[in-house]
Design a protein around this motif. Structure first.
Motif, PDB file in Angstrom:
ATOM      1  N   ALA A  35     -20.482 -20.744  18.830  1.00  0.00           N
ATOM      2  CA  ALA A  35     -21.505 -20.020  19.601  1.00  0.00           C
ATOM      3  C   ALA A  35     -21.562 -20.531  21.033  1.00  0.00           C
ATOM      4  O   ALA A  35     -21.743 -19.750  21.979  1.00  0.00           O
ATOM      5  N   ARG A  50     -18.780 -18.876  22.949  1.00  0.00           N
ATOM      6  CA  ARG A  50     -19.074 -17.471  23.258  1.00  0.00           C
ATOM      7  C   ARG A  50     -20.110 -17.355  24.367  1.00  0.00           C
ATOM      8  O   ARG A  50     -20.009 -16.487  25.244  1.00  0.00           O
ATOM      9  N   GLN A  51     -21.089 -18.243  24.361  1.00  0.00           N
ATOM     10  CA  GLN A  51     -22.164 -18.163  25.352  1.00  0.00           C
ATOM     11  C   GLN A  51     -21.762 -18.707  26.712  1.00  0.00           C
ATOM     12  O   GLN A  51     -22.433 -18.447  27.712  1.00  0.00           O
ATOM     13  N   ASN A  52     -20.680 -19.468  26.766  1.00  0.00           N
ATOM     14  CA  ASN A  52     -20.213 -20.058  28.029  1.00  0.00           C
ATOM     15  C   ASN A  52     -18.760 -19.654  28.283  1.00  0.00           C
ATOM     16  O   ASN A  52     -17.912 -20.488  28.623  1.00  0.00           O
ATOM     17  N   SER A  53     -18.472 -18.361  28.149  1.00  0.00           N
ATOM     18  CA  SER A  53     -17.092 -17.886  28.222  1.00  0.00           C
ATOM     19  C   SER A  53     -16.454 -18.102  29.594  1.00  0.00           C
ATOM     20  O   SER A  53     -15.227 -18.114  29.706  1.00  0.00           O
TER      21      SER A  53
END
Length: 582
Positions: free
Chosen positions: A284, A287-290
């Motif tokens: 996660a 995904r949140q810091n792509s």
């Protein structure tokens, strides 16, 4: 403000020397137009027509050659054609009377001398007052290894003297004005041969003379016509860790805090075998810091030399297995990956490059620069000085470096136009990443436009460009290129990409639409118009091998892979306790 030259005038003897040929190769590598002028021609009528057709030119020559040329003229004066040059670059000052006399003539210092370097090691200092030429190497102090430099110029009373690279023994590279002319004197006795085969990375601490000064000069003097890069793309690449909260010294929470503080991006070279073994919270965070975190592909099973194999079928099967596993990771976690390969242990074969191209990968990034095993090494210094190695199947292999390679090598790569890819394993975060943090601060302090991106994005933005007949010529390396038009009007670019195996090419797309292309002189050529404020996403799509039913590996092989992985994790997570007696 100084203006750059449009052409190099290579002054040489009637019979070209090895150094003349080496200099020609360097000029060609950087895309610098040049023409040769012999000593006899310099004293004839040809020079007048050359100057008339090229009003902005710079001269490159050896000290013996220039000394021979000036002997034919009036003593104490410079010929008009020499005075008309924007600047004059002179190298190869031998410890002999003709070269000493020349040095004294062009500096105006009657006691100027050429001194051999005998005491080792030596530390050289790059000036901080000429960043236009020295770029990211400005203000660096570099400890050279024996043989990295061969002579120094002793100049004490030269007119407008500027030491560009100096040592206690004298100047390795200096600029000065005299009699209205601008000279740059390089103490290097010879020019590096970039056609030379190389089995390891280029190191300025070992090969400074004949390389660093001439590259600095050429990139500065011909900045308006040579291949350049608009920015230096950067990424920190961490090999091996599964997507767990902590692995060895690596704590992903601490990594994100450091990335927020120092504004860098990290890509994990992820072993596809680990696709089932992920932590939900860690995934996660990716995904949140792509924009700061991503994963790319690190082999398949991470067995020794798995991509050093020579069998095309075996390589294809391993790549398809790796792709299926990465797709399974996405199906399970919604975490996508970047189609870039980092070879396990750095081992690859020439056939692996072609196999990657035909399996949807758009680049590889590697620390090793030459094929492993019994494959013949075709890598040259010219490949190492390019944005990426394209020697093998026309597929781009970008080089990366470890911190211990030294800040000076990262800086020289920046002058060459190469991206800044920092390699490491979990132990780079020892002591909460204190050494890494200091190194990143040093990178940030250099004189360059450093742009941190995740690895796939950095690779797609790493290209070269130069003006060409009213348009921009863009040299594409990876199989995918992203180029933005930040101007207020449409921009036309002409993209060129080396492609030795055009038979494998399916099509070329721009923003997912198939476009026309031509193939000429071993290169793909595409014309792209980019509207203002828009981005062009250019891709080369290749025919892939049929996805045959995968051959099942033996039970013993699968067991061996599992044992290797678990033992590696045991070593990385607990080995330091045993080393320090905890």
């Amino acid at each position: 403000m100084d203006t750059g030259s449009s052409i190099a005038l290579l002054l040489r003897s009637d019979t070209p020397s090895l150094d003349d040929c080496n200099l020609e190769e360097i000029l060609d590598l950087f895309g610098i137009p040049w023409t040769a002028l012999t000593v006899s021609e310099a004293n004839g009528n040809k020079i007048a027509s050359l100057i008339a057709s090229h009003p902005q030119f710079s001269i490159l020559t050896s000290a013996p050659c220039l000394a021979e040329t000036l002997q034919a003229g009036k003593a104490g004066t410079f010929p008009a054609w020499l005075a008309a040059a924007t600047s004059v670059f002179v190298y190869g000052f031998q410890a002999a009377d003709p070269c000493r006399a020349l040095l004294r003539q062009i500096t105006g210092d009657p006691e100027a001398d050429v001194r051999s370097i005998d005491a080792w090691p030596i530390t050289v200092s790059v000036t901080d007052a000429f960043s236009e030429m020295c770029g990211p190497m400005s203000a660096l102090r570099i400890r050279l290894e024996p043989g990295a430099a061969d002579a120094a110029l002793v100049i004490r009373n030269g007119g407008e003297l500027q030491s560009i690279v100096g040592t206690p023994e004298g100047h390795l590279f200096a600029g000065f004005g005299y009699s209205g002319m601008r000279f740059f004197a390089d103490a290097s006795l010879a020019m590096v041969d970039i056609r030379e085969r190389s089995a390891t990375y280029f190191d300025v601490k070992k090969r400074f003379a004949g390389a660093v000064p001439v590259v600095m000069y050429l990139k500065w003097s011909f900045r308006d016509v040579c291949w350049t890069t608009p920015e230096t793309n950067a990424c920190l690449i961490i090999d091996d860790p599964p997507l767990w909260p902590r692995y060895g010294f690596l704590d992903f929470g601490e990594l994100l805090q450091l990335a927020d503080k120092q504004a860098f991006a990290t890509t994990v070279a992820f072993i596809p075998w680990n696709w089932r073994r992920t932590n939900r919270d860690t995934v996660a965070a990716f995904r949140q810091n792509s924009g700061k975190l991503s994963v790319c592909v690190h082999g398949c099973d991470h067995t020794r030399g798995e991509f050093a194999a020579r069998s095309a079928d075996l390589l294809d099967r391993r790549l398809k297995t790796a792709r299926r596993r990465m797709q399974s990771l996405f199906n399970k976690t919604a975490l996508d990956h970047e189609n870039v390969m980092v070879f396990p242990q750095g081992a690859f074969s020439p056939e692996a490059a072609s196999a990657l191209k035909r399996n949807g990968f758009f680049a590889a990034v590697n620390t090793e620069v030459a094929p492993a095993g019994d494959a013949s090494n075709e890598t040259t210094l010219a490949d190492l000085w390019s944005v990426a190695i394209v020697r093998y199947g026309g597929f781009s292999i970008y080089t990366r470096r470890y911190i211990h390679h030294g800040i000076e090598n990262f800086a020289f790569d920046g002058i060459l136009g190469k991206p800044c890819f920092v390699a490491g394993h979990h132990d780079i975060f020892r002591d909460h990443g204190s050494e890494l943090a200091k190194f990143l601060q040093r990178l940030a302090s250099l004189r360059w436009k450093l742009c941190w991106r995740t690895l796939g994005n950095a690779v797609c933005h790493s290209y070269s460009l130069r003006p060409d007949d009213g348009t921009i010529l863009v040299k594409m390396f990876a199989e995918q290129l992203r180029i933005e038009n930040g101007e207020a009007m449409a921009r036309r670019i002409r993209v060129v990409k080396q492609e030795p195996h055009v038979v494998f090419l399916k099509n070329v797309t721009v923003n997912q639409e198939v476009v026309a292309h031509e193939y000429r002189d071993g290169c793909l050529r595409v014309i792209v118009d980019i509207p203002p404020g828009r981005t062009a996403d250019i891709r080369c799509v290749y025919h892939e091998q049929p996805d045959a039913f995968p051959k099942s590996e033996s039970v013993s092989y699968r067991l061996g892979v599992a044992v290797r992985r678990y033992l590696s994790e045991l070593r990385d997570n607990y080995g330091h306790l045993f080393r320090f007696g905890v």
